[in-house]
Design a protein around this motif. Structure first.
Motif, PDB file in Angstrom:
ATOM      1  N   LEU A  25       0.833  -1.194   0.000  1.00 31.98           N
ATOM      2  CA  LEU A  25       0.000   0.000   0.000  1.00 31.98           C
ATOM      3  C   LEU A  25       0.872   1.251   0.000  1.00 31.98           C
ATOM      4  O   LEU A  25       0.619   2.200  -0.744  1.00 31.98           O
ATOM      5  N   GLN A 175     -10.768  -3.826  -3.319  1.00 30.24           N
ATOM      6  CA  GLN A 175      -9.488  -3.240  -2.922  1.00 30.24           C
ATOM      7  C   GLN A 175      -8.938  -2.384  -4.064  1.00 30.24           C
ATOM      8  O   GLN A 175      -8.523  -1.242  -3.867  1.00 30.24           O
ATOM      9  N   LEU A 179      -8.373   1.621  -3.847  1.00 28.69           N
ATOM     10  CA  LEU A 179      -6.995   2.099  -3.963  1.00 28.69           C
ATOM     11  C   LEU A 179      -6.878   3.147  -5.062  1.00 28.69           C
ATOM     12  O   LEU A 179      -6.163   4.142  -4.909  1.00 28.69           O
TER      13      LEU A 179
END
Length: 196
Positions: A25, A175, A179
């Protein structure tokens, strides 16, 4: 690891701690980050039950919130916070007492936020809850937060932990979606800050 640029993003982990997924991340965000885990340096696990038990043993959400206050007070240059689960809840508890000049906070599925809806955030806060939670109804929490002027939403079809590959609720599709939104928001705000 020391960098010449001061960190602008605080990533607040869930009960899994500072895992390789958090490092991914950090690379994805592409900005200088500080990682805040509920655990002392070095502890991380990919077993959800062990992680939760270790989190409780470390003092739980209240202890994590106290730790975040200390970290944030030492990092006045921070402009963004990203929090997950227990980390999102802990940040929400800590944020009211901090005087940081943050641009934004993005908090994913912080379950205990529902117990502290009256907290006043000092920055634009975006709440994202999983649609399916065992202990409460996210739609009700989202409605309450919206009535208080916050940006809040439910990730349709998702379970708690959808951002974390170690969680049973992980969703690669969601996700990826969040993101992308997060990266766009952070980089847009960084460009505005530098007048580009």
């Amino acid at each position: 690891m020391f960098t010449s640029m001061p960190a602008t993003v605080l990533i607040v982990t869930d009960v899994f701690g500072n895992t390789p997924a958090i490092a991914s991340l950090q690379r994805y965000v592409g900005l200088s980050c500080i990682i805040a885990s509920p655990f002392d340096a070095g502890y991380a696990t990919n077993n959800e039950q062990q992680a939760y038990q270790a989190f409780l043993a470390s003092g739980g959400v209240q202890a994590f919130a106290k730790k975040l206050k200390t970290i944030a007070q030492d990092q006045q240059q921070l402009t963004h916070v990203i929090g997950f689960s227990a980390g999102a809840s802990a940040w929400w508890l800590a944020c009211e007492e901090l005087s940081l000049q943050l641009d934004s906070a993005t908090l994913f599925y912080g379950s205990r936020i529902r117990d502290h809806l009256d907290i006043q955030s000092h920055c634009d806060t975006h709440f994202i809850f999983a649609e399916h939670e065992n202990a409460y109804q996210p739609n009700i929490v989202v409605k309450e937060l919206r009535q208080r002027g916050h940006q809040a939403e439910v990730a349709i079809g998702c379970k708690h932990g959808f951002m974390n590959p170690y969680s049973a609720g992980f969703s690669l599709r969601m996700q990826t979606h969040y993101l992308e939104i997060l990266a766009q928001k952070l980089h847009k705000q960084e460009m505005l800050a530098f007048g580009t």
